[in-house]
Design a protein around this motif. Structure first.
Motif, mmCIF file in Angstrom:
data_model
loop_
_atom_site.group_PDB
_atom_site.id
_atom_site.type_symbol
_atom_site.label_atom_id
_atom_site.label_comp_id
_atom_site.label_asym_id
_atom_site.label_seq_id
_atom_site.Cartn_x
_atom_site.Cartn_y
_atom_site.Cartn_z
ATOM 1 N N ASN A 1 17.616 7.627 -0.784
ATOM 2 C CA ASN A 1 17.456 6.431 0.042
ATOM 3 C C ASN A 1 18.742 5.607 -0.068
ATOM 4 O OD1 ASN A 1 16.877 3.922 1.096
ATOM 5 N ND2 ASN A 1 14.880 3.716 0.091
ATOM 6 N N GLY B 98 13.617 -4.040 2.522
ATOM 7 C CA GLY B 98 13.614 -5.331 1.827
ATOM 8 C C GLY B 98 13.609 -6.503 2.787
ATOM 9 N N GLN C 296 10.902 -2.686 -7.118
ATOM 10 C CA GLN C 296 9.988 -2.606 -5.985
ATOM 11 C C GLN C 296 8.589 -2.209 -6.410
ATOM 12 O OE1 GLN C 296 10.608 0.196 -2.824
ATOM 13 N NE2 GLN C 296 10.657 1.945 -4.160
ATOM 14 N N CYS D 252 17.145 -2.161 4.569
ATOM 15 C CA CYS D 252 17.112 -0.832 5.215
ATOM 16 C C CYS D 252 17.009 -0.915 6.735
ATOM 17 C CB CYS D 252 15.956 -0.025 4.669
ATOM 18 S SG CYS D 252 16.005 0.076 2.882
ATOM 19 N N ALA E 104 13.473 6.961 3.650
ATOM 20 C CA ALA E 104 13.166 6.568 2.273
ATOM 21 C C ALA E 104 12.307 7.621 1.609
ATOM 22 C CB ALA E 104 12.449 5.227 2.252
ATOM 23 N N ASN E 105 11.377 8.178 2.375
ATOM 24 C CA ASN E 105 10.350 9.018 1.775
ATOM 25 C C ASN E 105 9.769 9.932 2.854
ATOM 26 O OD1 ASN E 105 7.585 9.736 1.126
ATOM 27 N ND2 ASN E 105 7.782 8.383 -0.635
ATOM 28 N N GLY F 89 6.424 0.078 -5.131
ATOM 29 C CA GLY F 89 6.557 1.208 -4.211
ATOM 30 C C GLY F 89 5.344 1.398 -3.325
ATOM 31 N N ARG F 90 4.173 1.254 -3.929
ATOM 32 C CA ARG F 90 2.937 1.464 -3.175
ATOM 33 C C ARG F 90 2.790 0.409 -2.067
ATOM 34 N NH1 ARG F 90 -1.562 4.663 -4.106
ATOM 35 N NH2 ARG F 90 -0.006 6.170 -4.810
ATOM 36 N N ARG G 111 12.298 4.649 -14.112
ATOM 37 C CA ARG G 111 12.011 5.829 -13.292
ATOM 38 C C ARG G 111 11.374 5.481 -11.949
ATOM 39 N NH1 ARG G 111 6.704 8.983 -15.756
ATOM 40 N NH2 ARG G 111 5.244 7.264 -15.434
ATOM 41 N N ASP G 112 10.783 4.269 -11.862
ATOM 42 C CA ASP G 112 10.172 3.856 -10.576
ATOM 43 C C ASP G 112 11.207 3.757 -9.461
ATOM 44 O OD1 ASP G 112 7.770 3.655 -11.818
ATOM 45 O OD2 ASP G 112 7.740 1.454 -11.919
ATOM 46 N N ARG H 61 6.633 13.752 -4.141
ATOM 47 C CA ARG H 61 6.332 12.374 -3.733
ATOM 48 C C ARG H 61 7.310 11.794 -2.735
ATOM 49 N NH1 ARG H 61 1.954 9.861 -6.728
ATOM 50 N NH2 ARG H 61 1.252 11.554 -8.043
ATOM 51 N N TRP I 29 7.883 16.372 -9.281
ATOM 52 C CA TRP I 29 7.288 15.071 -8.916
ATOM 53 C C TRP I 29 8.122 14.419 -7.816
ATOM 54 C CZ3 TRP I 29 8.119 9.937 -8.194
ATOM 55 C CH2 TRP I 29 7.012 9.094 -8.173
ATOM 56 N N THR J 296 10.705 12.138 -15.870
ATOM 57 C CA THR J 296 10.353 12.528 -14.505
ATOM 58 C C THR J 296 10.547 14.030 -14.368
ATOM 59 O OG1 THR J 296 10.675 11.963 -12.175
ATOM 60 C CG2 THR J 296 12.677 12.169 -13.501
ATOM 61 N N ARG K 114 7.066 11.843 2.905
ATOM 62 C CA ARG K 114 5.612 11.709 3.145
ATOM 63 C C ARG K 114 5.336 10.544 4.086
ATOM 64 N NH1 ARG K 114 1.977 10.592 -1.669
ATOM 65 N NH2 ARG K 114 3.755 9.356 -2.282
ATOM 66 N N MET K 115 6.077 9.449 3.866
ATOM 67 C CA MET K 115 5.922 8.253 4.695
ATOM 68 C C MET K 115 6.334 8.574 6.139
ATOM 69 S SD MET K 115 7.169 4.705 3.173
ATOM 70 C CE MET K 115 8.915 4.747 3.372
ATOM 71 N N LEU L 131 9.909 -6.047 -2.909
ATOM 72 C CA LEU L 131 11.142 -5.241 -2.984
ATOM 73 C C LEU L 131 12.317 -6.206 -3.033
ATOM 74 C CD1 LEU L 131 12.865 -2.714 -2.696
ATOM 75 C CD2 LEU L 131 12.346 -2.679 -0.276
HETATM 76 N N1 ACO Z 1 8.505 10.473 -12.153
HETATM 77 C C1 ACO Z 1 7.284 10.816 -12.599
HETATM 78 N N2 ACO Z 1 6.219 9.993 -12.495
HETATM 79 C C2 ACO Z 1 6.419 8.791 -11.924
HETATM 80 C C3 ACO Z 1 7.688 8.372 -11.442
HETATM 81 C C4 ACO Z 1 8.748 9.266 -11.586
HETATM 82 N N3 ACO Z 1 9.989 8.969 -11.169
HETATM 83 N N4 ACO Z 1 7.569 7.121 -10.927
HETATM 84 C C5 ACO Z 1 6.266 6.783 -11.057
HETATM 85 N N5 ACO Z 1 5.575 7.778 -11.664
HETATM 86 C C6 ACO Z 1 4.147 7.827 -12.005
HETATM 87 C C7 ACO Z 1 3.531 6.457 -12.096
HETATM 88 O O1 ACO Z 1 3.718 5.888 -13.358
HETATM 89 C C8 ACO Z 1 2.072 6.776 -11.810
HETATM 90 O O2 ACO Z 1 1.493 7.270 -12.973
HETATM 91 P P1 ACO Z 1 -0.045 6.919 -13.335
HETATM 92 O O3 ACO Z 1 -0.872 7.513 -12.223
HETATM 93 O O4 ACO Z 1 -0.258 7.590 -14.664
HETATM 94 O O5 ACO Z 1 -0.142 5.432 -13.395
HETATM 95 C C9 ACO Z 1 2.140 7.928 -10.800
HETATM 96 O O6 ACO Z 1 3.459 8.487 -10.954
HETATM 97 C C10 ACO Z 1 1.928 7.477 -9.373
HETATM 98 O O7 ACO Z 1 2.754 6.333 -9.103
HETATM 99 P P2 ACO Z 1 2.785 5.630 -7.714
HETATM 100 O O8 ACO Z 1 3.760 4.500 -7.759
HETATM 101 O O9 ACO Z 1 1.373 5.331 -7.281
HETATM 102 O O10 ACO Z 1 3.354 6.838 -6.803
HETATM 103 P P3 ACO Z 1 3.491 6.918 -5.260
HETATM 104 O O11 ACO Z 1 2.792 8.114 -4.793
HETATM 105 O O12 ACO Z 1 3.185 5.594 -4.601
HETATM 106 O O13 ACO Z 1 5.049 7.176 -5.087
HETATM 107 C C11 ACO Z 1 7.078 6.003 -4.442
HETATM 108 C C12 ACO Z 1 5.999 6.210 -5.514
HETATM 109 C C13 ACO Z 1 7.781 7.329 -4.252
HETATM 110 C C14 ACO Z 1 8.061 4.950 -4.933
HETATM 111 C C15 ACO Z 1 6.428 5.572 -3.121
HETATM 112 O O14 ACO Z 1 5.525 4.526 -3.345
HETATM 113 C C16 ACO Z 1 7.436 5.126 -2.086
HETATM 114 O O15 ACO Z 1 8.237 5.895 -1.620
HETATM 115 N N6 ACO Z 1 7.368 3.847 -1.667
HETATM 116 C C17 ACO Z 1 8.261 3.337 -0.618
HETATM 117 C C18 ACO Z 1 9.621 3.081 -1.130
HETATM 118 C C19 ACO Z 1 10.481 2.571 0.000
HETATM 119 O O16 ACO Z 1 10.357 3.026 1.108
HETATM 120 N N7 ACO Z 1 11.341 1.624 -0.225
HETATM 121 C C20 ACO Z 1 11.987 1.191 0.993
HETATM 122 C C21 ACO Z 1 12.965 0.428 1.077
HETATM 123 S S1 ACO Z 1 14.276 0.439 -0.062
HETATM 124 C C22 ACO Z 1 15.338 -0.861 0.383
HETATM 125 O O17 ACO Z 1 15.105 -1.617 1.298
HETATM 126 C C23 ACO Z 1 16.552 -1.037 -0.471
#
Ligand code: ACO
Length: 327
Positions: A284, A316, A217, A117, A256-257, A219-220, A156-157, A40, A36, A32, A259-260, A195
């Protein structure tokens, strides 16, 4: 609101562990980059508890901070509600552990609540209901998480997102003021597999059976749930409370994010500067993000008595819940 609230949030406290985990640290652990993660999510660093520090320890320190910061006594509380998905034990509850550690009398009720959350907002709603219906007078609400202990640091997700922390709030009976101006909640249990943390059942992720007690999770999917469902929930909350977004001084969404959060602000018509957040330095922290954001705003004097706050948690479950309170 269907009934006139008799409860008010009177004090706040928080605690975050000493140890920092920065984006640059994570660059050495998984594939990562600082760029990034910031682009993000908005997260720069998070706090991580050590191996011997557990959820009840963080909760206890947040309560100590509340007592010191507001010079209040809490020997006379009658109920403790802890919102958490990372309890020290399956049983006893964190609230019971705290009641024992604080030497509180056996007339004090204890209850843990799992709404991920959205936990802080649900816990405030329960406190408001208990007080307004005359069952409690003084309730201690604590939102506390040690997500680092259920995070897979090879994934890393998820590992770039989560951190540890605790926030505490005192909710008291008040005959004169209506501290809670509106409440709203909802859920989408059919999307629970978007999640989750592995546990006794492996039905959500049979392939992950050897990785019990980790968070996973989509994430998307969670992102899309949040930017669609939360603006609708906020609109319903405002309508139910006979208020508009212009009445709100501070919007405090689950941090959490970034951008969101910006997308939600734009959809509900509130300036992005009016959103209080905690994710930049704490990541988060699930149920703790909202009280941590309030605590940061309290410490730098942005939060003033009389301000109207719209808090909205989601995560969740999938769960979501909102309250409008007067600080
Ligand atoms: N570093 C670098 N690259 C990464 C990482 C990382 N840590 N994680 C994913 N990528 C890559 C992916 O593999 C993907 O690559 P590809 O295009 O080659 O396939 C690319 O980055 C885009 O991945 P997406 O998952 O589409 O990225 P997105 O823009 O959706 O961001 C994120 C991911 C940050 C997790 C976002 O979806 C998010 O914040 N979701 C909400 C999370 C949330 O709010 N959770 C809430 C509750 S938590 C709870 O209740 C405990």
């Amino acid at each position: 609101m269907d009934f006139q609230s008799r409860a008010k949030v009177t004090a706040l406290g928080a605690y975050i562990p000493e140890k920092k985990l920065t984006n640059h640290n994570l660059e050495k652990m998984v594939d990562t980059s600082d760029e990034w993660i910031i682009q993000r999510t908005g997260i720069k660093e998070r706090r991580i508890s050590d191996d011997t520090e557990f959820t009840s320890d963080l909760a206890y320190k947040a309560i100590e901070d509340l007592v010191e910061r507001f010079s209040v006594t809490i020997d006379d509380i009658d109920l403790i509600i802890v919102a958490t998905i990372t309890p020290d034990y399956r049983t006893p509850s964190v609230s019971a552990v705290i009641q024992g550690r604080m030497n509180l009398p056996e007339t004090v009720g204890v209850l843990d609540l799992n709404a991920a959350c959205a936990g802080f907002v649900y816990a405030l709603q329960v406190a408001n209901g208990m007080i307004t219906t005359g069952q409690s007078q003084k309730v201690l609400v604590v939102s506390v998480e040690e997500l680092s202990k259920i995070t897979d640091y090879t994934d890393r997700d998820t590992c770039v997102l989560f951190g540890d922390g605790a926030g505490a709030a005192l909710v008291e009976y008040n005959q004169k003021t209506t501290g809670f101006l509106g409440t709203y909640y909802g859920s989408d249990g059919k999307s629970g597999n978007k999640l989750y943390c592995t546990g006794l059942s492996d039905q959500f992720g049979p392939e992950k059976v050897d990785r019990k007690n980790y968070l996973f999770q989509d994430g998307r999917a969670v992102y899309n749930f949040a930017i669609k469902t939360i603006p609708r929930g906020i609109k319903a909350l405002l309508e139910k409370s006979d208020m508009t977004i212009d009445h709100i001084d501070w919007f405090v969404p689950h941090s959490a994010n970034l951008r969101m959060i910006h997308s939600i602000c734009d959809k509900i018509g509130i300036s992005r500067e009016k959103a209080l957040t905690s994710l930049e330095y704490f990541g988060n922290t699930s149920s703790a993000t909202i009280p941590l954001a309030l605590w940061l705003a309290l410490k730098d004097d942005r939060l003033k008595r009389g301000d109207k706050l719209l808090l909205y948690g989601f995560g969740g479950g999938l769960t979501h819940a909102g309250v409008i309170i007067e600080w």
